[in-house]
Design an enzyme around this catalytic site. Structure first.
Site, mmCIF file in Angstrom:
data_model
loop_
_atom_site.group_PDB
_atom_site.id
_atom_site.type_symbol
_atom_site.label_atom_id
_atom_site.label_comp_id
_atom_site.label_asym_id
_atom_site.label_seq_id
_atom_site.Cartn_x
_atom_site.Cartn_y
_atom_site.Cartn_z
ATOM 1 N N HIS A 129 43.904 91.474 75.592
ATOM 2 C CA HIS A 129 44.887 91.317 74.517
ATOM 3 C C HIS A 129 44.603 90.071 73.704
ATOM 4 C CE1 HIS A 129 46.388 88.654 77.661
ATOM 5 N NE2 HIS A 129 47.040 87.989 76.712
ATOM 6 N N ASP A 131 47.068 87.143 71.876
ATOM 7 C CA ASP A 131 48.448 86.739 72.159
ATOM 8 C C ASP A 131 49.428 87.143 71.054
ATOM 9 O OD1 ASP A 131 47.885 85.613 74.642
ATOM 10 O OD2 ASP A 131 47.435 83.636 73.795
ATOM 11 N N HIS A 279 41.444 88.263 74.961
ATOM 12 C CA HIS A 279 41.112 87.729 76.287
ATOM 13 C C HIS A 279 41.714 88.613 77.371
ATOM 14 C CE1 HIS A 279 44.817 85.726 74.949
ATOM 15 N NE2 HIS A 279 45.177 85.701 76.220
ATOM 16 N N ARG A 296 50.675 77.495 78.921
ATOM 17 C CA ARG A 296 50.088 77.824 77.620
ATOM 18 C C ARG A 296 50.977 77.364 76.475
ATOM 19 N NH1 ARG A 296 49.700 84.049 76.517
ATOM 20 N NH2 ARG A 296 51.522 83.679 75.232
#
Ligand code: SIN
Length: 328
Positions: A129, A131, A279, A296
């Protein structure tokens, strides 16, 4: 960063040297032919010199994801680092943030537990995906910091969606240049959202239509902007046509030669351009008993624009804003 400022520096052109190849404040160690470089030199726990920020931006523009080792930051230092490169959003618009640190999303080993029920349909691209592409302005970049890392397992992969676009045949490039698709947070195929998942999505609905190929404004790079977990269908195609085309593109963007695999250590940091990469969060950790905890921060992004100049549109929900204590 002002909203007018380009997020990242230009990529190399035929008559200009590749940026980031002669940096003075950092040392760059490329990891593969197309994506990923380790950066040595800066101490990310302290404010960076503007020249170091510029060199890291250049390296990011070239390598799409850059890695740093031995940077044991706390939450406040992580936020300060992110602010040197852009405007942090809320940790995650749908799935929350770390208590007391609203700009930080907890990437805990078991963060998906409680979101879905049933057996997922596993395919080669499952889990890949970009983000928050359900938002009309997905984050420009993400900065992921490792805290607790298993002694083995738990590596993350990234793929270069610019190189993936360039590797399509000219005929298929011409076709996908004209297409748009719907991105949302609906449950993976084979699974159903739990009540909690549905409540969270009702409170902060996010559904957007993006071009399948976006153009990066400051470089002109074309990106095969397909996010396998969130891109659900291609507008204007019959369901079977859409499914087959997306499967072909998802398989294509995850070809190993476009990717880099990163082995984490506590204190490692990965900083990626979320406009030009996808990623894969690791799945092997679920068959190991070890803990894994990362944190994150995502930086506010612009609304993507297609080859025809048309911007993405929000089908449901508001754009992601920079985090502000006043609006939290
Ligand atoms: C993410 O998807 O942002 C996290 C990746 C990871 O868990 O390695």
């Amino acid at each position: 960063m002002s909203s007018a400022a380009p997020a990242f520096a230009p990529a190399p052109t035929a008559d200009a040297p590749a940026p980031g190849l002669n940096p003075r404040h950092i040392t760059i160690h490329p990891l593969t032919g197309h994506i990923g470089a380790e950066i040595e030199g800066p101490d990310l726990s302290r404010p960076l010199a503007p020249e170091a920020v510029a060199e890291i931006r250049d390296a990011l523009a070239r390598w799409k994801v850059v890695f740093f080792r031995d940077q044991p930051l706390d939450h406040a230092q992580h936020v300060a680092l992110a602010e040197a490169f852009g405007a942090p959003t809320i940790g995650h618009p749908v799935f929350g943030f770390v208590e007391g640190h609203p700009q930080i999303y907890s990437v805990a080993r078991d963060r998906f537990a409680g979101r879905h029920t049933g057996e997922p349909l596993i395919r080669p691209w499952t889990g890949w995906h970009t983000d928050v592409t359900a938002a009309v302005n997905p984050p420009a970049a993400s900065i992921l910091r490792a805290d607790v890392i298993p002694p083995y397992g738990g590596d993350t992969f990234w793929t270069n969606l610019v190189v993936a676009y360039e590797a399509l045949s000219p005929t298929l490039r011409g076709f996908v240049d004209t297409l748009r698709g719907i991105h949302s947070f609906t449950a993976p195929e084979g699974q159903a959202g739990t009540d909690d998942f549905r409540d969270k999505n009702r409170r902060r609905p996010l559904v957007s239509e993006h071009p399948l190929v976006r153009v990066i404004p400051e470089t002109g790079e074309r990106v095969l902007f397909v996010s396998p977990s969130f891109l659900k269908r291609v507008t204007g195609l019959a369901p079977r046509e859409s499914q087959q085309l997306l499967e072909l593109l998802f398989e294509h963007v995850t070809r190993p030669e476009f990717t880099v695999r990163f082995r984490w250590r506590p204190g490692s940091i990965a900083f990626w351009d979320n406009r030009t990469t996808a990623h894969l969060a690791p799945r092997d950790i679920y068959s190991l008993d070890f803990d894994r905890q990362l944190y994150r921060i995502t930086l506010k992004g612009e609304v993507p624009v297609g080859v025809d100049g048309r911007p993405s549109t929000a089908i449901d929900g508001e754009p992601l804003d920079a985090f502000s204590a006043a609006t939290a």
